[in-house]
Each structure stands twice: as structure tokens, then as C-alpha cells.
Write a protein that holds these residues in place. Structure first.
Motif: not given
Length: 395
Positions: A259-260, A262-264, A365
Motif C-alpha cells: 500500500a505504501r 502504491r501510494a508513493d 496501481t
């Protein structure tokens, strides 16, 4: 697990599926030890890092193969590796490496980012709802990229997968007669292909690696040119394929870290370095001592010693990486030895890293519900660690 059991497990299919408990035992025994008819094993990060950079160490070259396997040249899979820069020592290695490095430049690799991105997006869009990730993505991406670099036409690229996979068995210390026969056939077919491609590029050069290496003044003989093109193809996809399959599995096993990323996507370089450390696509590399080496604390290596450097063990050395069995992309100063070191440091390491840095954020993503959907199967290999099949569901 005692010492003898740990060492023996590395030479069994069951032990190779998860070698890390055995590495812990061997590393606690000694940073360097002799076993199995006088072979030496190197287990720690500090000692592996030091010896990889020792200019007095050498790889097994053609003269060594002549001494224990006089007709090795008849197996063209073996010949393509032994005659390449991978299995040569100075001054020949220096000359071949210089020729390849002059063409395999940082600029040329960086210019492939758009190609990598485009191929990654195409493969993700084409991925079925349920697929074998290795066949659908982890194999075709690096093959497509290295073939683009070498100037291999897109229509020919699917043909390379099985040949390259068959040839890599020659990098393993353990292989069957049938596997070596397939390596021979693959070597012959790849040599025939590159002979034709070299002739085309010498008639009509293009902006690709084959044209650059085949140009007059490269310093390579005809046999060396052929061997190094085969090496670049095989090495250019094998370790990257393993990195992609293993890396995706690690990310899906750690959803909070996925998740980290994917976000950055800017976190990708650190994530890739930790993936390389946590489960290296290359677990072992071999060297020979040409002179005695003082190891300190009264220990030494004799001249002519055969060294097996356990890269996977070095990467999980608690003296270098606290809590080494934890996947942690935030570790400071991650420097895995997965691509070797010194004069034989993997020439294609920047390309492998770039492919993984582009691929993982896009996979996460574009396929946010991507999940393992079955039982992954590891290839039974001691040197090259990776999945044979990795079933996934896209959503």
C-alpha cells in the motif's frame, strides 16, 4: 538443525525451497569454512563483500574446463557461457568487459525507461483475470526489454524464452544429462540466430547493442562476440524474471508495504533494494584463489581453493542487517551483494533494477486487487532462485 544437516540441505530440493534457516546455522558456525572434499563456503556479508572485491580471486575459465572436461566445447550452451566475459579472467575479461561497458552505457539503459513503461503497461492490460504471473509478465517483460536493447525484432522475442531458460542450467552446479542436452540444443539455436543478426547489423548498423558490439574496433573476436551476445540475452532476463516474481510475492505477503508503494512510487528504489536483499535472485557465486589469502584471526585460504560465496546468507547476515528476516524497505544503507561485486559485478544490474522499479508500482496501481491465487512453485535451483509458476488473480 545441526551443521551437517544444514549444509546437506542446500543440496536437496526440500532444503533449497527455504535455504535461510540453513544459512543461519552455517553463518553461526564460521564466516568461512571448508567442507565437502575441500570446498570452501563463505557465509557473512563482510567476508563475501571483501572477497568479491579481491583482485587475486579468479573465475573458472576455459583452461580450467579443459582440465576436467576436455570436450566441453561440444556443448554449445556451456561454450557460450565459458567463452563469455562471465567465465574469463584478466586480461581477456578486462578487454571484453570494456567493450561491453562502452556500449551498455548508463545513458543507453536510462533511455529504456519509456520502453520498459510501455511494455509493462501493455502486459498488465493483457493479463487475464487469472494467470500465471511468470508466463504473463515476469518472463515477457525482461525478454522484451533485453531484446529491444539487442535489436531483436519484436516478432522473434517469444522464441527466446525457452531457449534462454534451457541454457541457464549451465550456471548451476547440479544438473542432469537431459538438462545439459537441452542446454546444448539451446546454445546451438541461439548461436545460429545471433550469427544471422550480427551479419545483418554489420551490413546495416542500427542504434542497438548488437550493432555497437559488432562494429569494427570493438576488440572482440567473432567467438567472443557471439558468446557475449548469448550471455547478455540470458543474463538480461533470467535474474530480472526471478526478481519480478519473488518481489511481487513479497509485496503481496506484506500488504501494508504494498500500500505504501502504491501510494508513493518514488519509494520503488528502496523497495527493490530490500527485495534483492531479502530473497536474492542469485544465491551463490563461485571463485578460486590464485594465491593464499589471510583472513585474519589466524585463518587463511590456500592457493587454488574453490570458494562458494553464499550470497543469500550474506544478505541476511544479522551483523550487517539487524532483524534480517524482516522485510523492511526503510532500512538504512541497504547494499545487497545479489549482483556480485568487484570486476565481475553484474553489468546488467542497473537495467534489472530499473525494470523492477518501473514494474512494481504499475502492477500495484493498475491491478490494486492483485493476489496470489494458488500455490506458487519454486524452480529447483541452488544458484538462480525464482518461481517456475506463480498463479495470480487480477481482481
Amino acid at each position: 538443525m545441526d551443521f551437517d544437516t544444514a549444509l546437506a540441505s542446500l543440496f536437496s530440493a526440500e532444503g533449497r525451497r527455504d535455504p535461510y534457516p540453513a544459512y543461519d546455522v552455517l553463518r553461526s558456525h564460521a564466516p568461512v569454512f571448508s567442507a565437502l572434499d575441500g570446498r570452501w563456503f563463505v557465509t557473512t556479508h563482510a567476508m563475501t563483500n571483501r572477497l568479491l572485491r579481491d583482485a587475486s580471486l579468479r573465475v573458472a575459465d576455459a583452461a580450467d574446463y579443459d582440465s576436467f572436461w576436455p570436450d566441453w566445447r561440444e556443448n554449445r550452451g556451456v561454450a557460450s557461457i565459458v567463452l563469455s566475459m562471465l567465465q574469463n579472467n584478466p586480461p581477456d575479461h578486462t578487454r571484453m568487459r570494456r567493450a561491453a561497458a562502452a556500449t551498455f552505457t548508463a545513458r543507453r539503459v536510462a533511455a529504456l525507461r519509456d520502453v520498459i513503461t510501455e511494455q509493462t503497461v501493455e502486459l498488465i492490460k493483457a493479463m487475464p483475470e487469472r494467470a500465471d504471473f511468470m508466463s504473463a509478465f515476469a518472463y515477457p517483460l525482461p525478454i522484451g526489454v533485453i531484446c529491444a536493447l539487442l535489436g531483436v525484432p519484436a516478432a522473434d522475442r517469444p522464441w527466446f524464452r525457452q531457449r534462454a531458460a534451457d541454457l541457464t542450467v549451465v550456471l548451476e552446479p547440479i544438473s542432469t544429462e537431459e538438462e545439459m542436452s537441452r542446454a546444448d540444443a539451446a546454445g546451438r539455436e541461439l548461436e545460429d540466430y545471433f550469427i544471422g543478426l550480427i551479419a545483418e547489423r554489420q551490413r546495416a548498423p542500427q542504434e542497438d547493442l548488437t550493432s555497437a558490439l559488432a562494429a569494427e574496433g570493438s576488440g572482440l573476436t567473432g567467438a567472443e562476440l557471439l558468446a557475449n551476445l548469448v550471455l547478455l540475452l540470458v543474463a538480461g532476463f533470467e535474474t530480472t524474471t526471478n526478481l519480478l516474481g519473488t518481489g511481487l510475492t513479497i509485496l503481496l505477503e506484506h500488504p501494508e508495504q504494498a500500500a505504501r508503494l502504491r501510494a508513493d512510487p518514488e519509494l520503488a528504489p528502496a523497495f527493490v533494494e530490500e527485495i534483492l536483499r531479502y530473497d536474492s535472485p542469485v544465491q551463490l557465486t563461485s571463485r578460486f584463489t590464485s594465491v593464499p589469502i589471510d583472513l585474519g584471526d589466524g585463518g587463511s585460504l590456500p592457493a587454488g581453493a574453490s570458494l562458494n560465496m553464499l550470497l543469500g546468507s550474506a544478505n541476511r547476515d544479522p551483523a550487517r542487517y539487524p532483524d534480517p528476516h524482516r522485510f523492511d524497505p526503510d532500512r538504512p544503507n541497504i547494499q545487497p551483494v545479489s549482483f556480485g561485486g568487484g570486476a565481475h559485478y553484474c553489468l546488467g544490474a542497473p537495467l534489472a533494477r530499473l525494470e523492477a522499479q518501473v514494474a512494481f508500482p504499475l502492477l500495484l496501481t493498475m491491478l490494486p486487487r492483485l493476489a496470489v491465487a494458488g500455490v506458487p512453485v519454486l524452480r529447483d535451483r541452488l544458484v538462480l532462485r525464482g518461481y517456475a509458476t506463480l498463479p495470480v488473480a487480477a481482481g
